[in-house]
Design an enzyme around this catalytic site. Structure first.
Site, PDB file in Angstrom:
ATOM      1  N   VAL A  17       0.749  -1.136  -0.178  1.00  9.29           N
ATOM      2  CA  VAL A  17      -0.091  -0.132  -0.002  1.00  9.29           C
ATOM      3  C   VAL A  17       0.832   1.084   0.040  1.00  9.29           C
ATOM      4  CG1 VAL A  17      -1.746   1.461   1.076  1.00  9.29           C
ATOM      5  CG2 VAL A  17      -1.662  -1.320   1.235  1.00  9.29           C
ATOM      6  N   GLY A 135     -11.060  -1.817   1.552  1.00  5.37           N
ATOM      7  CA  GLY A 135     -10.084  -1.365   0.516  1.00  5.37           C
ATOM      8  C   GLY A 135     -10.500  -0.044  -0.285  1.00  5.37           C
ATOM      9  N   GLU A 191      -2.454 -15.527   2.713  1.00  7.05           N
ATOM     10  CA  GLU A 191      -0.979 -15.670   3.293  1.00  7.05           C
ATOM     11  C   GLU A 191      -0.742 -16.981   3.735  1.00  7.05           C
ATOM     12  OE1 GLU A 191      -0.217 -12.213   5.936  1.00  7.05           O
ATOM     13  OE2 GLU A 191      -2.065 -11.303   5.270  1.00  7.05           O
ATOM     14  N   ASP A 202      -9.769 -10.975  10.639  1.00  7.49           N
ATOM     15  CA  ASP A 202      -9.752  -9.680   9.793  1.00  7.49           C
ATOM     16  C   ASP A 202     -11.278  -9.167   9.717  1.00  7.49           C
ATOM     17  OD1 ASP A 202      -8.375  -8.382   7.503  1.00  7.49           O
ATOM     18  OD2 ASP A 202     -10.261  -8.911   6.554  1.00  7.49           O
ATOM     19  N   LYS A 206     -13.075  -5.340  10.997  1.00 15.34           N
ATOM     20  CA  LYS A 206     -13.843  -4.556  10.112  1.00 15.34           C
ATOM     21  C   LYS A 206     -15.216  -4.498  10.847  1.00 15.34           C
ATOM     22  CE  LYS A 206     -11.094  -5.555   6.238  1.00 15.34           C
ATOM     23  NZ  LYS A 206     -10.709  -6.643   5.241  1.00 15.34           N
TER      24      LYS A 206
END
Lengths: 442, 442
Positions: A17, A135, A191, A202, A206
């Protein structure tokens, strides 16, 4: 060309990023300066290792290892390093020094968000985090600003691209979970250690961020009920298809009435769920994300796009940067986080939803009646039952070995359902409780 | 309960949107005051006729016929009356008196937007208009703020619910245009005079607003190429289905290179188009709206929801109201419109896209070769041809009467295509050019 004064930008991190943020800033600097009314000067990019390989070209002289000096010389600090420490410490330093902060760090926000927002408010600095959820998809700003005059009832979000990619492959390509995970790893979606995605960590971070915003209530990540996709089988996905559903890992944030107290509360949870095939979320394929919002006046809205990727996330960071920079140009404080509602966070047992329960049962008369009685004893109302007889052997030798029952319920509480399932598991006519899935979006 | 100072809100118009705005404001006043940090006091609602029937209950004492006095006593003016005059005059009065303005009036913005934005900037007031495009769907704020650091390439929008409802019925229920329009009228989706919807005027106004925002360039409604859906036939819809497409009325806003000058320019246009059945826009059914945005870094995004309705539009108005009110509380000027890029508006002839052309041709050898030659003479490259022989009579008496050719092209300019179609129409082997449709979203 117009001459502007320059705002000093420090970037912390030059991973996928950070490198894209820097490269887009350098590439479109003039255009962004025109939009803002000030130049955006990258004073430095803090990295741990000056010689690590980068995914985008960055002028070597911008790289620095002394993050603290960079922070103290910046008007705006962009944190794209990830992880809790030293990111938390750096952002605290940036905010107390009066800099505005832009972060894509969902883990940090979901654990230390409230204290960072408090510092920001105290010193009159701003904390932007559009990139932390979904994103490039604008979801923070729509929830915070566009829907600020409405009342959000429910959010159903596909907020983890990796698990959506895996479930989509299981649904459309016939993969098992293992095959789909291997494909995701090969493509770089998952990953080496896929725990954060697969087990829903994750998505839970969020969910905490979305629920906090939507309900004006601080929801920490440990207030989010979490189930990942490890237990989802190809059989479940096929059975879901047959009954007109798709299996998705959902982040569900809901305003509901606490059955114990009769007062409003908030539930945030992450779990695999069945979604009707005609629901807009069912059409979210691959590693895409989408957030479906149900609000009192606005009705149903959906925000869809790429949920990850260095360049996509960089777009959200740069949108925040333009907002922060405009505020520097025109002056005036921004908008503090709104947590005035301060609703109680309810446990999963307070939630009510619909369920689909798959049972292997003995194939003999009276079984269905016994099972139906068991449901009704717990106040769980059955909406539909599909029965299929399982046979062993083949051709003329086949004999009935048992049957599979797929039971769809009306809305019931988690508590009542858990008690029902426990009794089903102990019932002499039930060979096995094959699966219990929540149904959302009906 | 906290005591706040009150901000004075004037509402102009008490139609389906105005009545809902007033009723939601009165209902949720305390909650909104907590979000803003100030009370929101409705000082009056300007109407022409005090006794007209209302769709929501409004206290009679709030209604007033003297709009000017209301405006001059207000901190924030909400204009939901529609039409050009006197709305334009009222908003000018509000802005010059220093009030912030919130409007849902797309017609006014698409024609007098630039002068209103100029007045607002001069006096340091703000003009908010989230409700002008896509009803409750947050699209203005995402384009203006979230994507402010990115570069938008293209917008494909379903921005008129009435025409989407009609085309959806033609596609899914087998209706003719007339049948679908009658159904839309009966349900209240279409007005007695459906011209504004059917002929694309409404969509063109929205395209002007979206293109202005996305490309930082003032695009007036007369710069928007406009074709409505009057000529769309059930045959075209069926043929589209057969080749894997759906017919939608699209607002297309594009940044492109002017083939004449080689420089960047902007195209805004509204026309029926074929969309691949797998495209997210193809799944937008009924009277819903959706805006699909392609940006350089963010990739593809979609914003979906109810595009109209009094209550839905009121949600967008109230979101703007909270933003405007927060600005009053915390002080400081807001953000001016950004038109720095000031790109040229290109005519439709400069646009290049793909096309699907349906021809009735004579059924004899060599026809396809002649037609293919004609395309290539104009530099239009053919991607695919489907041929079907049309027969007259039936059973054993049938004889070949001609054939239908459906020709899909690669990307070509409108100019080249128009020349091709003119030659096709004059060709001795072509009985009739049945239809020419642009293809978007590929």
């Amino acid at each position: 060309m117009i001459e502007y004064r320059n705002l000093k930008i420090a970037i912390l991190g030059a991973g996928s990023v950070g490198a894209q943020v820097a490269s887009l800033l350098l590439e479109h600097g003039e255009e962004l300066a025109n939009r803002v009314g000030a130049g955006l000067e990258v004073v430095g990019i803090a990295v741990r290792d000056l010689d690590a390989p980068r995914t985008a070209e960055i002028p070597r002289e911008l790289l620095a290892t002394d993050a603290r000096s960079l922070i103290l010389g910046a008007d705006i600090v962009i944190e794209v390093m990830g992880g809790i420490e030293p990111a938390r410490e750096y952002l605290e330093l940036a905010l107390t020094s009066g800099a505005d902060v832009i972060t894509a760090n969902k883990a940090l926000l979901a654990t230390h968000g409230p204290e960072l927002f408090a510092i920001a408010e105290q010193v009159g600095a701003q904390l932007y985090y559009e990139a932390a959820v979904g994103g490039a998809i604008p979801i923070i700003r729509p929830l915070r600003d566009s829907l600020a005059g409405d009342r959000v009832h429910r959010i159903l979000g596909i907020v983890n691209g990796t698990t959506n990619y895996i479930l989509d492959r299981m649904d459309r390509d016939g993969d098992t979970l293992e095959q789909a995970l291997a494909a995701a790893t090969e493509l770089g979606y998952a990953e080496a250690d896929p725990t954060a995605d697969i087990d829903g960590f994750d998505a839970a971070q969020k969910a905490a961020i979305l629920a906090s915003l939507a309900f004006h209530t601080t929801v920490a990540v440990d207030g989010v009920h979490r189930e990942g996709i490890r237990t989802v089988t190809r059989d479940q996905v096929v059975a879901a298809q047959r009954s007109g559903f798709v299996v998705k890992l959902l982040a569900v944030c809901e305003r509901l009435v606490d059955p114990e107290t009769g007062r409003d509360g908030v539930s945030a949870r992450v779990h695999p769920a069945l979604i009707p095939a005609g629901h807009p979320l069912a059409a979210v394929h691959g590693a895409n994300n989408a957030v479906f919002v149900e609000a009192e006046a606005a009705g149903s809205l959906m925000f869809y796009g790429a949920g990850a990727g260095g360049r996509q996330t960089a777009s959200a960071v740069l949108g925040d940067l333009v907002s922060a920079a405009r505020r520097h140009v025109v002056g005036g404080p921004g908008v503090a986080e709104s947590t005035h509602a301060d609703l109680p966070i309810l446990p999963i047992s307070s939630v009510s939803t619909r369920y689909q329960i798959t049972l292997s049962v003995l194939d003999r008369p009276g079984v269905l009646a016994q099972i139906a009685t068991l449901f009704s004893e717990h106040g769980v109302s059955v909406e539909a039952v599909q029965q299929s007889v399982v046979t062993v052997g083949g051709g003329e030798d086949e004999e009935s070995a048992g049957a599979t029952l797929v039971i769809g319920t009306h809305r019931a509480t988690e508590k009542a359902l858990a008690a029902t399932v426990a009794d089903l598991a102990g019932s002499p006519v039930v060979a096995r409780v094959e699966s219990v899935l929540r149904v959302e979006g009906l």
